[in-house]
Enzyme design. Sequence first.
Site, short mmCIF file in Angstrom:
data_model
loop_
_atom_site.label_atom_id
_atom_site.label_comp_id
_atom_site.label_asym_id
_atom_site.label_seq_id
_atom_site.Cartn_x
_atom_site.Cartn_y
_atom_site.Cartn_z
N LYS A 135 -13.18 -7.81 -31.84
CA LYS A 135 -14.25 -7.17 -32.48
C LYS A 135 -15.57 -7.92 -32.71
CE LYS A 135 -15.56 -3.81 -36.04
NZ LYS A 135 -15.17 -2.91 -37.23
N HIS A 269 5.69 6.33 7.42
CA HIS A 269 4.94 7.14 6.83
C HIS A 269 5.41 7.75 5.51
CE1 HIS A 269 2.20 6.72 10.63
NE2 HIS A 269 2.32 5.64 10.18
#
Length: 501
Positions: A135, A269
């Site tokens: 922070k 696929h």
Amino acid sequence: MIKRALISVYDKSGIADFAHFLSARGVEIISTGGTYTHLKNKGIEVKDISELTGFREILDGRVKTLHPVVHAGILAIRENREHMNILEDENIGTIDMVVVNLYPFFEKVKENISFDEKIEFIDIGGPTMLRSAAKNFNDVIVICNPDSYNDVQEQLENTGSVDLQTRKKLAGKVFNLVSAYDAAISNFLLEEEYPDYYTMSLKKKNDLRYGENPHQTGAVYENSSESGAMNSFEQIHGKELSYNNYKDMDIAWKTVNEFDETACCALKHNSPCGVAVADDLITAYKYAYECDPVSIYGGIVAFNRKVDLQTSLELKKLFFEIVIAPDFDREALDVLMAKKNLRIIKAVVKPCQTHQVVSIDGAVLVQSSDGRLLEDLKCVTKKDVSKNEIDDMIFGMKVVKYVKSNSIVVVKNGRTLGIGGGQVNRIWAAKEALERSDNPQGAILASDAFFPFSDVVEEAHKYGIKAIVQPGGSVRDGESIEACDKYGISMVFTGIRHFMH
């Protein structure tokens, strides 16, 4: 100017060298517990945290850095005169660098240890210090990963400081880590299947060359708090895996692990193009190959048994992207590794995914995995089914789970003869599967969902199908049953649909 650094790390790799560097620059080092002992043993001048706070470590180490002296020294805004006056009044010095990494909850939550033991690996002081420092990144350098030591050291050596952009990035890394850490703990403690906030603790394994197509970017993230087949496999050989490789491996591995028998799945696929079970591996492979000898080229082959030399010699004849199995004989590896780019994957963890997550624009869809094969096997026609037919029906439903919907699979004697999937209506999928089948006379037809019309039965009759297995549940079930009775085809309902979109 860095005057004081607080170092408290579980992972001590590289920390002694970094602390030596800081100490040589005149930085006062404060530390805790095991880190203090480690640095002291390395000949580094270091001060125990209790000397700073005037409060000893208590509660088996649960409380040692949770103290106003520590967090005021981290959180004070240096350009805020009021903040600095308070520090001066309270005789609190600033802490200009925080180097902390956390107890290994990610790893420990997956181990076979007790609930209470896992709880003890929930870090409290570490995340609190990291959040405070992150922070206040404008004034405090915060490091949560040993990988950042070199970058920080280089900047300090070259310029004497760490620029704001780097500080901001390091702070971002902290909140990225802590959010994942908290997510892992939340998932461990919550018993709700769908909590108010759906969190996943994911760690990047690596960037991918591209996504589904070359113009798309991609990366693979592993679930850091849960074990699974796709975050625990070993790549033995071959070039790096692609986005599509991961998707294909996942389905191929899940398919073969549906079976207790020796099984092979050929996949292309993201959908199986041939699946078979047999008494031995090479026969299973040959049957899977024969289902669709065209599509298998350039695809993936998965096995649920160790790959032997004989099977590897057959695999050598074709181009594959990946061969995945629980193990490989040394001789089989020698054969397969002669193919430079072939990816050889050793996977020992069976599929254990409990939920599936799919992203859509602005949201994600979450569902439980499709873990139930059937509700019951209920013959609904005049003609009953034999034990062998039931075996093939179960086989067919195991395969159809992993074929894109609408899906139809034609099965005979533990092998797929034809697979039709990804169609917008069921009759097209049925025609595709039947037309591709080699001699489907007397075979079983399996469907992932009910028949809305009797047209699939009509088509199946043309090809000599003797039995059909499907979930049932259509308002027109009677029409399909009547058609089966007309042609002497058995039909069994399972009660469970297996859509896979």
